[in-house]
Design a protein around this motif. Sequence first.
Motif, PDB file in Angstrom:
ATOM      1  N   ILE A   9       0.835  -1.199   0.000  1.00  0.00           N
ATOM      2  CA  ILE A   9       0.000   0.000   0.000  1.00  0.00           C
ATOM      3  C   ILE A   9       0.871   1.250   0.000  1.00  0.00           C
ATOM      4  N   GLU A  10       0.463   2.255  -0.769  1.00  0.00           N
ATOM      5  CA  GLU A  10       1.224   3.490  -0.860  1.00  0.00           C
ATOM      6  C   GLU A  10       0.799   4.456   0.250  1.00  0.00           C
ATOM      7  N   LEU A  11       1.776   4.968   0.958  1.00  0.00           N
ATOM      8  CA  LEU A  11       1.528   5.929   2.019  1.00  0.00           C
ATOM      9  C   LEU A  11       2.029   7.300   1.595  1.00  0.00           C
ATOM     10  N   ASN A  12       1.288   8.328   1.982  1.00  0.00           N
ATOM     11  CA  ASN A  12       1.673   9.699   1.682  1.00  0.00           C
ATOM     12  C   ASN A  12       2.611  10.234   2.755  1.00  0.00           C
ATOM     13  N   ALA A  13       3.095  11.440   2.559  1.00  0.00           N
ATOM     14  CA  ALA A  13       3.973  12.077   3.535  1.00  0.00           C
ATOM     15  C   ALA A  13       3.298  12.135   4.897  1.00  0.00           C
ATOM     16  N   HIS A  14       4.061  11.864   5.949  1.00  0.00           N
ATOM     17  CA  HIS A  14       3.608  11.893   7.348  1.00  0.00           C
ATOM     18  C   HIS A  14       2.735  10.695   7.723  1.00  0.00           C
ATOM     19  N   GLU A  15       2.500   9.790   6.797  1.00  0.00           N
ATOM     20  CA  GLU A  15       1.615   8.666   7.094  1.00  0.00           C
ATOM     21  C   GLU A  15       2.394   7.422   7.513  1.00  0.00           C
ATOM     22  N   ARG A  16       1.736   6.606   8.328  1.00  0.00           N
ATOM     23  CA  ARG A  16       2.293   5.316   8.722  1.00  0.00           C
ATOM     24  C   ARG A  16       1.149   4.304   8.769  1.00  0.00           C
ATOM     25  N   LEU A  17       1.495   3.040   8.777  1.00  0.00           N
ATOM     26  CA  LEU A  17       0.499   1.976   8.831  1.00  0.00           C
ATOM     27  C   LEU A  17       0.604   1.281  10.174  1.00  0.00           C
ATOM     28  N   ASP A  18      -0.454   1.368  10.972  1.00  0.00           N
ATOM     29  CA  ASP A  18      -0.479   0.762  12.298  1.00  0.00           C
ATOM     30  C   ASP A  18      -1.362  -0.480  12.302  1.00  0.00           C
ATOM     31  N   ASP A  19      -1.132  -1.337  13.270  1.00  0.00           N
ATOM     32  CA  ASP A  19      -1.875  -2.582  13.415  1.00  0.00           C
ATOM     33  C   ASP A  19      -3.032  -2.360  14.384  1.00  0.00           C
ATOM     34  N   LEU A  20      -4.253  -2.572  13.894  1.00  0.00           N
ATOM     35  CA  LEU A  20      -5.419  -2.446  14.764  1.00  0.00           C
ATOM     36  C   LEU A  20      -5.671  -3.733  15.543  1.00  0.00           C
ATOM     37  N   VAL A  21      -4.926  -4.771  15.223  1.00  0.00           N
ATOM     38  CA  VAL A  21      -4.945  -6.087  15.878  1.00  0.00           C
ATOM     39  C   VAL A  21      -6.206  -6.879  15.532  1.00  0.00           C
ATOM     40  N   LEU A  22      -7.371  -6.335  15.776  1.00  0.00           N
ATOM     41  CA  LEU A  22      -8.616  -7.066  15.557  1.00  0.00           C
ATOM     42  C   LEU A  22      -8.810  -7.436  14.091  1.00  0.00           C
ATOM     43  N   ALA A 235      -0.505  -3.423  38.350  1.00  0.00           N
ATOM     44  CA  ALA A 235       0.520  -2.754  39.162  1.00  0.00           C
ATOM     45  C   ALA A 235       1.915  -2.894  38.568  1.00  0.00           C
ATOM     46  N   ASP A 236       2.159  -3.992  37.838  1.00  0.00           N
ATOM     47  CA  ASP A 236       3.480  -4.210  37.243  1.00  0.00           C
ATOM     48  C   ASP A 236       3.645  -3.535  35.883  1.00  0.00           C
ATOM     49  N   GLY A 237       2.617  -2.814  35.436  1.00  0.00           N
ATOM     50  CA  GLY A 237       2.699  -2.105  34.164  1.00  0.00           C
ATOM     51  C   GLY A 237       2.136  -2.852  32.980  1.00  0.00           C
ATOM     52  N   ALA A 238       1.853  -4.130  33.140  1.00  0.00           N
ATOM     53  CA  ALA A 238       1.294  -4.915  32.039  1.00  0.00           C
ATOM     54  C   ALA A 238      -0.165  -4.528  31.806  1.00  0.00           C
ATOM     55  N   TYR A 239      -0.625  -4.690  30.567  1.00  0.00           N
ATOM     56  CA  TYR A 239      -2.028  -4.424  30.285  1.00  0.00           C
ATOM     57  C   TYR A 239      -2.916  -5.386  31.071  1.00  0.00           C
ATOM     58  N   SER A 240      -4.048  -4.885  31.518  1.00  0.00           N
ATOM     59  CA  SER A 240      -4.987  -5.718  32.261  1.00  0.00           C
ATOM     60  C   SER A 240      -5.648  -6.722  31.326  1.00  0.00           C
ATOM     61  N   ARG A 241      -6.231  -7.750  31.901  1.00  0.00           N
ATOM     62  CA  ARG A 241      -6.943  -8.753  31.106  1.00  0.00           C
ATOM     63  C   ARG A 241      -8.103  -8.120  30.345  1.00  0.00           C
ATOM     64  N   ALA A 242      -8.754  -7.136  30.952  1.00  0.00           N
ATOM     65  CA  ALA A 242      -9.885  -6.476  30.294  1.00  0.00           C
ATOM     66  C   ALA A 242      -9.442  -5.780  29.016  1.00  0.00           C
ATOM     67  N   VAL A 243      -8.295  -5.104  29.076  1.00  0.00           N
ATOM     68  CA  VAL A 243      -7.793  -4.406  27.894  1.00  0.00           C
ATOM     69  C   VAL A 243      -7.277  -5.409  26.861  1.00  0.00           C
ATOM     70  N   LEU A 244      -6.557  -6.428  27.309  1.00  0.00           N
ATOM     71  CA  LEU A 244      -6.067  -7.445  26.370  1.00  0.00           C
ATOM     72  C   LEU A 244      -7.213  -8.118  25.636  1.00  0.00           C
ATOM     73  N   ALA A 245      -8.337  -8.292  26.317  1.00  0.00           N
ATOM     74  CA  ALA A 245      -9.505  -8.916  25.687  1.00  0.00           C
ATOM     75  C   ALA A 245     -10.028  -8.074  24.534  1.00  0.00           C
ATOM     76  N   MET A 246      -9.908  -6.758  24.668  1.00  0.00           N
ATOM     77  CA  MET A 246     -10.357  -5.875  23.582  1.00  0.00           C
ATOM     78  C   MET A 246      -9.529  -6.065  22.326  1.00  0.00           C
ATOM     79  N   TYR A 247      -8.308  -6.524  22.471  1.00  0.00           N
ATOM     80  CA  TYR A 247      -7.436  -6.787  21.354  1.00  0.00           C
ATOM     81  C   TYR A 247      -7.407  -8.269  20.974  1.00  0.00           C
ATOM     82  N   GLY A 248      -8.306  -9.038  21.575  1.00  0.00           N
ATOM     83  CA  GLY A 248      -8.371 -10.458  21.267  1.00  0.00           C
ATOM     84  C   GLY A 248      -7.169 -11.251  21.724  1.00  0.00           C
ATOM     85  N   LYS A 249      -6.555 -10.844  22.838  1.00  0.00           N
ATOM     86  CA  LYS A 249      -5.320 -11.493  23.288  1.00  0.00           C
ATOM     87  C   LYS A 249      -5.493 -12.263  24.603  1.00  0.00           C
ATOM     88  N   THR A 250      -6.704 -12.612  24.949  1.00  0.00           N
ATOM     89  CA  THR A 250      -6.908 -13.456  26.138  1.00  0.00           C
ATOM     90  C   THR A 250      -7.724 -14.681  25.751  1.00  0.00           C
TER      91      THR A 250
END
Length: 250
Positions: A9-22, A235-250
């Motif tokens: 895919i062609e990207l224009n100036a200032h553009e990047r391609l990010d992963d939405l995961v889902l 508390a250790d800085g890791a993403y919570s299970r609730a947030v990981l679930a939003m990305y389909g990672k639990t």
Amino acid sequence: MWRNWIMTIELNAHERLDDLVLDGMKLIQRDDEFCFSLDTVVLAHFGTAPRSPVLDLGTGTAAIPLILTARGVRQITGVELNPVMADIARRNVALNGRDDRIRIVEGDYRQLKKWVSSGYYSAVYANPPYREKSRGACSELDGVRRARHEETATLADVMAAVQYALKYRGRFRMVHITERLTDILEAMRQYGIEPKTVQFIHGRPDKKAKLFLVEGVRGGSPGLDVLPPLIVHEADGAYSRAVLAMYGKT
């Protein structure tokens, strides 16, 4: 084949391609415009999947409509005033093959009556500018500043659009900063949207909430539920299970 097409895919100036995961979705973003963040993701996952049709006010990159399609929503309209972002939103929809489910309208949601009838939508989403025009540090980038500050749309403008677009008993969902909680609840009632559910978002278990999610019902009866808090990081800085679930990672 899909992966190869994404890679070329062609990207224009200032553009990047990010992963939405889902669903393997990708998202074009610009480093000189407002980029979606976790508040967008948690809003799109807030509550049960809404009934179609759905409206997203100020859709930006179309992240909310794309996430909603991953939740099974079949008909979504995203409105975007900034022509640069509207172009990116359309390209993101096409990039992920969601043209049959998402429509992007380039325009001002303060003028919805020009292209849609009143009470058309079953659900309306908004991740609006959090700060009043005169408050808080302002970015020198026009697109970022307007996304964060109420330059082009005030809270009253958002609520007027919701009141017009939402059908009776339809649901309105929004994310906002906690310091404006009373403003939000008051404005919702003023425009006939009864606040029904609130959930506070905490960066860590021991930190104060800085953001909250709210759902209201047009013409709903009084009665507010406060859900258990949404914790972003453990508390250790890791993403919570609730947030990981939003990305389909639990």
